[in-house]
Design a protein around this motif. Structure first.
Motif, PDB file in Angstrom:
ATOM      1  N   ASN A  10       0.518  -1.703   0.044  1.00  0.00           N
ATOM      2  CA  ASN A  10       0.376   0.235   0.072  1.00  0.00           C
ATOM      3  C   ASN A  10       1.072   1.350  -0.146  1.00  0.00           C
ATOM      4  O   ASN A  10       1.254   1.395   1.180  1.00  0.00           O
ATOM      5  CB  ASN A  10      -1.171   0.279   1.242  1.00  0.00           C
ATOM      6  CG  ASN A  10      -1.836   1.085   0.783  1.00  0.00           C
ATOM      7  OD1 ASN A  10      -1.947   2.328   1.604  1.00  0.00           O
ATOM      8  ND2 ASN A  10      -3.826   0.748   1.208  1.00  0.00           N
ATOM      9  N   ILE A  11       0.864   2.067  -0.986  1.00  0.00           N
ATOM     10  CA  ILE A  11       1.947   3.317  -0.885  1.00  0.00           C
ATOM     11  C   ILE A  11       0.166   4.208  -1.218  1.00  0.00           C
ATOM     12  O   ILE A  11      -0.208   4.986  -2.549  1.00  0.00           O
ATOM     13  CB  ILE A  11       2.977   3.493  -2.776  1.00  0.00           C
ATOM     14  CG1 ILE A  11       3.711   2.292  -1.805  1.00  0.00           C
ATOM     15  CG2 ILE A  11       2.925   5.054  -2.420  1.00  0.00           C
ATOM     16  CD1 ILE A  11       4.262   1.809  -3.134  1.00  0.00           C
ATOM     17  N   ASP A  12       0.690   5.240  -0.348  1.00  0.00           N
ATOM     18  CA  ASP A  12      -0.338   6.588  -0.084  1.00  0.00           C
ATOM     19  C   ASP A  12      -2.079   6.162  -0.606  1.00  0.00           C
ATOM     20  O   ASP A  12      -2.798   6.851  -1.417  1.00  0.00           O
ATOM     21  CB  ASP A  12      -0.339   7.876  -0.988  1.00  0.00           C
ATOM     22  CG  ASP A  12       0.891   8.592  -0.764  1.00  0.00           C
ATOM     23  OD1 ASP A  12       2.134   8.250   0.244  1.00  0.00           O
ATOM     24  OD2 ASP A  12       2.238   8.605  -2.014  1.00  0.00           O
ATOM     25  N   GLY A  13      -2.178   5.382   0.055  1.00  0.00           N
ATOM     26  CA  GLY A  13      -3.761   4.366  -0.313  1.00  0.00           C
ATOM     27  C   GLY A  13      -4.357   3.504  -1.117  1.00  0.00           C
ATOM     28  O   GLY A  13      -5.750   3.441  -1.541  1.00  0.00           O
ATOM     29  N   ASN A  14      -3.268   3.520  -1.881  1.00  0.00           N
ATOM     30  CA  ASN A  14      -3.054   2.614  -3.173  1.00  0.00           C
ATOM     31  C   ASN A  14      -2.866   1.358  -3.126  1.00  0.00           C
ATOM     32  O   ASN A  14      -2.272   1.006  -2.810  1.00  0.00           O
ATOM     33  CB  ASN A  14      -2.933   3.511  -4.528  1.00  0.00           C
ATOM     34  CG  ASN A  14      -3.865   4.671  -4.745  1.00  0.00           C
ATOM     35  OD1 ASN A  14      -4.853   4.359  -4.789  1.00  0.00           O
ATOM     36  ND2 ASN A  14      -2.660   5.444  -4.840  1.00  0.00           N
ATOM     37  N   ASN A  15      -3.390   0.174  -3.294  1.00  0.00           N
ATOM     38  CA  ASN A  15      -2.868  -0.694  -3.052  1.00  0.00           C
ATOM     39  C   ASN A  15      -1.825  -1.967  -4.641  1.00  0.00           C
ATOM     40  O   ASN A  15      -2.774  -1.265  -6.130  1.00  0.00           O
ATOM     41  CB  ASN A  15      -3.445  -2.265  -3.104  1.00  0.00           C
ATOM     42  CG  ASN A  15      -4.533  -1.842  -1.517  1.00  0.00           C
ATOM     43  OD1 ASN A  15      -2.988  -1.671  -0.749  1.00  0.00           O
ATOM     44  ND2 ASN A  15      -5.299  -2.089  -1.179  1.00  0.00           N
ATOM     45  N   TYR A  16      -0.517  -1.919  -4.831  1.00  0.00           N
ATOM     46  CA  TYR A  16      -0.098  -2.778  -5.362  1.00  0.00           C
ATOM     47  C   TYR A  16       0.113  -4.185  -5.445  1.00  0.00           C
ATOM     48  O   TYR A  16       0.245  -4.401  -4.037  1.00  0.00           O
ATOM     49  CB  TYR A  16       1.764  -1.551  -6.001  1.00  0.00           C
ATOM     50  CG  TYR A  16       1.699  -0.264  -5.958  1.00  0.00           C
ATOM     51  CD1 TYR A  16       1.523   0.393  -7.492  1.00  0.00           C
ATOM     52  CD2 TYR A  16       0.542   0.440  -5.585  1.00  0.00           C
ATOM     53  CE1 TYR A  16       0.988   1.792  -7.937  1.00  0.00           C
ATOM     54  CE2 TYR A  16       0.267   2.641  -5.389  1.00  0.00           C
ATOM     55  CZ  TYR A  16       0.709   2.449  -6.605  1.00  0.00           C
ATOM     56  OH  TYR A  16       0.243   4.059  -7.147  1.00  0.00           O
ATOM     57  N   PHE A  17       0.260  -4.681  -6.468  1.00  0.00           N
ATOM     58  CA  PHE A  17       0.244  -6.283  -6.484  1.00  0.00           C
ATOM     59  C   PHE A  17       1.742  -6.552  -6.984  1.00  0.00           C
ATOM     60  O   PHE A  17       2.494  -5.943  -8.033  1.00  0.00           O
ATOM     61  CB  PHE A  17      -0.537  -6.392  -7.253  1.00  0.00           C
ATOM     62  CG  PHE A  17      -0.906  -6.665  -8.403  1.00  0.00           C
ATOM     63  CD1 PHE A  17      -0.090  -8.018  -9.521  1.00  0.00           C
ATOM     64  CD2 PHE A  17      -1.170  -5.748  -9.336  1.00  0.00           C
ATOM     65  CE1 PHE A  17      -0.603  -7.395 -10.514  1.00  0.00           C
ATOM     66  CE2 PHE A  17      -1.647  -5.482 -10.479  1.00  0.00           C
ATOM     67  CZ  PHE A  17      -0.896  -6.367 -11.420  1.00  0.00           C
ATOM     68  N   SER A  18       2.237  -7.219  -6.485  1.00  0.00           N
ATOM     69  CA  SER A  18       3.093  -7.269  -6.935  1.00  0.00           C
ATOM     70  C   SER A  18       3.674  -8.692  -8.100  1.00  0.00           C
ATOM     71  O   SER A  18       2.233  -9.281  -8.613  1.00  0.00           O
ATOM     72  CB  SER A  18       4.414  -9.427  -6.297  1.00  0.00           C
ATOM     73  OG  SER A  18       5.298  -9.113  -7.187  1.00  0.00           O
TER      74      SER A  18
END
Length: 116
Positions: free
Chosen positions: A40-48
């Motif tokens: 999670n970066i600044d409220g956004n989810n990122y996936f591998s």
């Protein structure tokens, strides 16, 4: 009498075969569970997404470090938390795409893409 013995052996074979395939619920293993690695970066989810190939991305700057590692089956909702990356893992932004970050894990970079 002869048919009675054959019938009895046949029944015992069927009953023993069925009981050997039965499993107790406590014997079921849950260790082989696979989760998606999220960051999670600044409220956004990122996936591998993948491992970065050499020269594929240009690091713009160090964005920060993972502050907290949570359980693997939980989707993170706080900034710089992950359900996979360890605390202290360095996160980098890249010049080519603002929706991609790199996480340095040992001597490799893992690509994290923004969830659609």
């Amino acid at each position: 009498m002869k048919y009675y013995v054959i019938y009895l052996l046949l029944c015992l074979t069927i009953v023993s075969g069925c009981s050997s395939n039965a499993q107790d619920a406590s014997d079921v293993s849950t260790e082989e569970v696979s989760y998606v690695a999220f960051l999670n970066i600044d409220g956004n989810n990122y996936f591998s997404y993948d491992l970065a190939e050499k020269g594929e991305y240009t690091i713009a700057e160090e964005f920060g470090e993972v502050q907290k590692k949570i359980e693997g089956d939980v989707i993170p909702n706080e900034n710089l938390t992950s359900n996979y990356l360890l605390e202290g893992t360095k996160i980098f932004s890249v010049k080519e795409n603002p929706e991609i970050f790199l996480a340095k894990v040992q001597d490799e970079y893992e690509i994290y893409k923004k969830m659609p």
